[in-house]
Design a protein around this motif. Sequence first.
Motif, PDB file in Angstrom:
ATOM      1  N   LEU A  69       0.853  -1.139   0.000  1.00 53.23           N
ATOM      2  CA  LEU A  69      -0.005  -0.025   0.135  1.00 53.23           C
ATOM      3  C   LEU A  69       0.783   1.307   0.040  1.00 53.23           C
ATOM      4  CD1 LEU A  69      -2.602  -1.262   2.702  1.00 53.23           C
ATOM      5  CD2 LEU A  69      -2.916  -1.150   0.208  1.00 53.23           C
ATOM      6  N   GLY A  70       2.085   1.277   0.170  1.00 52.36           N
ATOM      7  CA  GLY A  70       2.989   2.316   0.007  1.00 52.36           C
ATOM      8  C   GLY A  70       3.082   3.047   1.355  1.00 52.36           C
ATOM      9  N   GLU A  71       2.709   2.374   2.334  1.00 58.71           N
ATOM     10  CA  GLU A  71       2.609   3.148   3.828  1.00 58.71           C
ATOM     11  C   GLU A  71       4.142   3.389   4.470  1.00 58.71           C
ATOM     12  OE1 GLU A  71      -2.036   1.910   5.374  1.00 58.71           O
ATOM     13  OE2 GLU A  71       0.010   1.508   6.553  1.00 58.71           O
ATOM     14  N   ARG A  72       4.396   3.839   5.383  1.00 61.31           N
ATOM     15  CA  ARG A  72       5.483   3.965   6.016  1.00 61.31           C
ATOM     16  C   ARG A  72       6.493   2.911   6.003  1.00 61.31           C
ATOM     17  NH1 ARG A  72       4.899   6.157  12.135  1.00 61.31           N
ATOM     18  NH2 ARG A  72       3.371   4.391  12.110  1.00 61.31           N
ATOM     19  N   ASN A  73       7.734   3.100   5.696  1.00 56.01           N
ATOM     20  CA  ASN A  73       8.750   2.269   5.394  1.00 56.01           C
ATOM     21  C   ASN A  73       9.415   1.848   6.687  1.00 56.01           C
ATOM     22  OD1 ASN A  73      11.079   1.016   4.785  1.00 56.01           O
ATOM     23  ND2 ASN A  73      11.786   2.293   3.165  1.00 56.01           N
ATOM     24  N   PRO A  74       9.072   0.429   7.081  1.00 54.14           N
ATOM     25  CA  PRO A  74       9.776  -0.045   8.306  1.00 54.14           C
ATOM     26  C   PRO A  74      11.303   0.125   8.473  1.00 54.14           C
ATOM     27  CG  PRO A  74       9.159  -2.011   7.135  1.00 54.14           C
ATOM     28  CD  PRO A  74       8.668  -0.716   6.342  1.00 54.14           C
ATOM     29  N   ALA A  75      11.885  -0.004   7.272  1.00 57.60           N
ATOM     30  CA  ALA A  75      13.521   0.058   7.212  1.00 57.60           C
ATOM     31  C   ALA A  75      14.220   0.981   8.103  1.00 57.60           C
ATOM     32  CB  ALA A  75      14.054   0.189   5.944  1.00 57.60           C
ATOM     33  N   PRO A  76      14.139   2.164   8.009  1.00 54.95           N
ATOM     34  CA  PRO A  76      14.692   2.817   9.176  1.00 54.95           C
ATOM     35  C   PRO A  76      14.658   2.659  10.520  1.00 54.95           C
ATOM     36  CG  PRO A  76      13.644   4.246   7.418  1.00 54.95           C
ATOM     37  CD  PRO A  76      13.123   2.924   7.314  1.00 54.95           C
ATOM     38  N   TYR A  77      13.500   2.178  10.942  1.00 51.48           N
ATOM     39  CA  TYR A  77      13.007   1.756  12.342  1.00 51.48           C
ATOM     40  C   TYR A  77      13.849   0.697  12.923  1.00 51.48           C
ATOM     41  CZ  TYR A  77       9.620   5.194  11.720  1.00 51.48           C
ATOM     42  OH  TYR A  77       8.976   6.706  11.049  1.00 51.48           O
ATOM     43  N   ILE A  78      13.908  -0.459  11.862  1.00 51.02           N
ATOM     44  CA  ILE A  78      14.476  -1.580  11.924  1.00 51.02           C
ATOM     45  C   ILE A  78      15.984  -1.418  12.356  1.00 51.02           C
ATOM     46  CG2 ILE A  78      15.197  -3.848  11.045  1.00 51.02           C
ATOM     47  CD1 ILE A  78      12.502  -4.050   9.740  1.00 51.02           C
ATOM     48  N   ALA A 100      10.162  -8.886   5.876  1.00 48.81           N
ATOM     49  CA  ALA A 100      11.025  -7.689   6.033  1.00 48.81           C
ATOM     50  C   ALA A 100      12.434  -7.848   5.273  1.00 48.81           C
ATOM     51  CB  ALA A 100      11.482  -7.639   7.688  1.00 48.81           C
ATOM     52  N   HIS A 101      12.842  -9.194   4.927  1.00 52.74           N
ATOM     53  CA  HIS A 101      13.937  -9.181   4.217  1.00 52.74           C
ATOM     54  C   HIS A 101      13.832  -8.699   2.728  1.00 52.74           C
ATOM     55  CE1 HIS A 101      15.401 -11.277   7.701  1.00 52.74           C
ATOM     56  NE2 HIS A 101      16.511 -11.510   7.315  1.00 52.74           N
ATOM     57  N   ILE A 102      12.446  -8.231   2.115  1.00 55.88           N
ATOM     58  CA  ILE A 102      12.643  -7.809   0.895  1.00 55.88           C
ATOM     59  C   ILE A 102      13.253  -6.496   1.045  1.00 55.88           C
ATOM     60  CG2 ILE A 102      11.001  -6.854  -0.632  1.00 55.88           C
ATOM     61  CD1 ILE A 102       8.892  -8.975   0.195  1.00 55.88           C
ATOM     62  N   LEU A 103      13.394  -5.888   2.218  1.00 53.90           N
ATOM     63  CA  LEU A 103      13.936  -4.761   2.391  1.00 53.90           C
ATOM     64  C   LEU A 103      15.352  -4.645   3.168  1.00 53.90           C
ATOM     65  CD1 LEU A 103      10.588  -2.823   3.831  1.00 53.90           C
ATOM     66  CD2 LEU A 103      11.655  -2.856   1.506  1.00 53.90           C
ATOM     67  N   PHE A 104      15.874  -5.992   3.041  1.00 59.08           N
ATOM     68  CA  PHE A 104      17.126  -6.448   3.810  1.00 59.08           C
ATOM     69  C   PHE A 104      18.217  -5.418   3.436  1.00 59.08           C
ATOM     70  CE2 PHE A 104      21.027  -8.723   4.213  1.00 59.08           C
ATOM     71  CZ  PHE A 104      20.909  -9.197   5.551  1.00 59.08           C
ATOM     72  N   ASP A 105      18.349  -5.062   2.365  1.00 61.93           N
ATOM     73  CA  ASP A 105      19.454  -4.127   2.011  1.00 61.93           C
ATOM     74  C   ASP A 105      19.613  -2.732   2.488  1.00 61.93           C
ATOM     75  OD1 ASP A 105      20.712  -6.151   0.508  1.00 61.93           O
ATOM     76  OD2 ASP A 105      20.042  -5.212  -1.390  1.00 61.93           O
ATOM     77  N   GLN A 106      18.044  -2.490   2.832  1.00 57.87           N
ATOM     78  CA  GLN A 106      18.061  -0.988   3.440  1.00 57.87           C
ATOM     79  C   GLN A 106      18.185  -1.013   4.876  1.00 57.87           C
ATOM     80  OE1 GLN A 106      14.082   0.953   2.327  1.00 57.87           O
ATOM     81  NE2 GLN A 106      13.892  -0.372   0.332  1.00 57.87           N
ATOM     82  N   TRP A 107      18.047  -2.086   5.485  1.00 57.50           N
ATOM     83  CA  TRP A 107      18.181  -1.846   7.179  1.00 57.50           C
ATOM     84  C   TRP A 107      19.569  -2.682   7.358  1.00 57.50           C
ATOM     85  CZ3 TRP A 107      17.947  -7.101   8.711  1.00 57.50           C
ATOM     86  CH2 TRP A 107      16.798  -7.757   8.106  1.00 57.50           C
ATOM     87  N   SER A 108      20.208  -3.390   6.602  1.00 64.12           N
ATOM     88  CA  SER A 108      21.174  -4.274   7.176  1.00 64.12           C
ATOM     89  C   SER A 108      22.714  -3.679   6.700  1.00 64.12           C
ATOM     90  CB  SER A 108      21.273  -5.513   6.690  1.00 64.12           C
ATOM     91  OG  SER A 108      21.138  -5.496   5.103  1.00 64.12           O
ATOM     92  N   SER A 109      22.749  -3.002   5.733  1.00 62.04           N
ATOM     93  CA  SER A 109      24.187  -2.539   5.372  1.00 62.04           C
ATOM     94  C   SER A 109      24.730  -1.477   5.896  1.00 62.04           C
ATOM     95  CB  SER A 109      23.962  -2.042   3.563  1.00 62.04           C
ATOM     96  OG  SER A 109      23.098  -0.884   3.483  1.00 62.04           O
ATOM     97  N   GLY A 110      25.615  -1.296   6.328  1.00 63.71           N
ATOM     98  CA  GLY A 110      26.465  -0.473   7.099  1.00 63.71           C
ATOM     99  C   GLY A 110      26.236  -0.282   8.745  1.00 63.71           C
ATOM    100  N   THR A 111      25.674  -1.126   9.281  1.00 61.21           N
ATOM    101  CA  THR A 111      25.390  -1.284  10.542  1.00 61.21           C
ATOM    102  C   THR A 111      26.801  -1.693  11.358  1.00 61.21           C
ATOM    103  OG1 THR A 111      24.708  -3.622  10.387  1.00 61.21           O
ATOM    104  CG2 THR A 111      22.874  -2.153  10.256  1.00 61.21           C
ATOM    105  N   SER A 112      26.499  -1.344  12.605  1.00 63.67           N
ATOM    106  CA  SER A 112      27.859  -1.261  13.557  1.00 63.67           C
ATOM    107  C   SER A 112      27.937  -2.750  13.891  1.00 63.67           C
ATOM    108  CB  SER A 112      27.785  -0.139  14.681  1.00 63.67           C
ATOM    109  OG  SER A 112      26.634  -0.839  15.374  1.00 63.67           O
TER     110      SER A 112
END
Length: 260
Positions: A69-78, A100-112
């Motif tokens: 539906l294009g609602e809020r992206n959970p990636a930044p919050y994850i 959530a893993h459809i958006l994996f690259d958005q929330w996993s790359s560059g994490t500490s």
Amino acid sequence: MPRIQPLNQEVDWPREEGAIGVVGVAPWATLDFLRALYDLVPATKDWHYPRVLADINTKLPSRGRHLELGERNPAPYIRETIEELAAQGADCAVVPCNTAHILFDQWSSGTSIPVLSIVDSVLDELVGTQGPVAVLASASIARFGLYERALEARGMAFMGLSQAQQSVVNQAIAEVKVDGRASVSCMERVESMLDEFAAREAGGIVLGCTELAGLLAACKARVPVAVESNAALARRALQFVGLPPGGAGCGSMPSGTIEE
């Protein structure tokens, strides 16, 4: 939070054992992940289990509603939750949610801290599977081809679901989300669908939605290989923090006589 070192020969654990951070986006799925994790540890005392930091945040934006539906992206919050868990002492992070893993690259790359992929964890357990693999997953995962693309990238055959079969899977997921289990009538439809896969000579079945763990026994009874995504992710997490499932360290520690 404190980093506690072993006390003595009896109250002992691997010195370099890490802590697992869990981003819980769905309560039942997260609890099932934790159950799968603890079931894999041959512990006789509390301290034989790894340290786990879990944030079960049901207010994280819906993965499905964002994708459909294009609602809020959970990636930044994850991603923010992963960093919070890292600050508390987690050495790796997992997100027990396939969608959530459809958006994996958005929330996993560059994490500490390293983030472990549920998809890679599942595919590692399918190595050597003979015959096409059917994936029971959410409508979003089916539409985006998350597992289909991953299987094909590894040279494995994919067995697609019909619209009617996907409807059965969707019903099972919806019922588990609400009640923690699928109804008797739904399970009858699921088992009929699994029989169809067996008749088509499926080599394996992936339970690619963390709400579907309860179907594992039925799958194993019909195909050579069945992989449940939460259990696969739990095995990967234990290996990462230095506790190979079913082995290493804790199983050989003296149990003593004091229970806690």
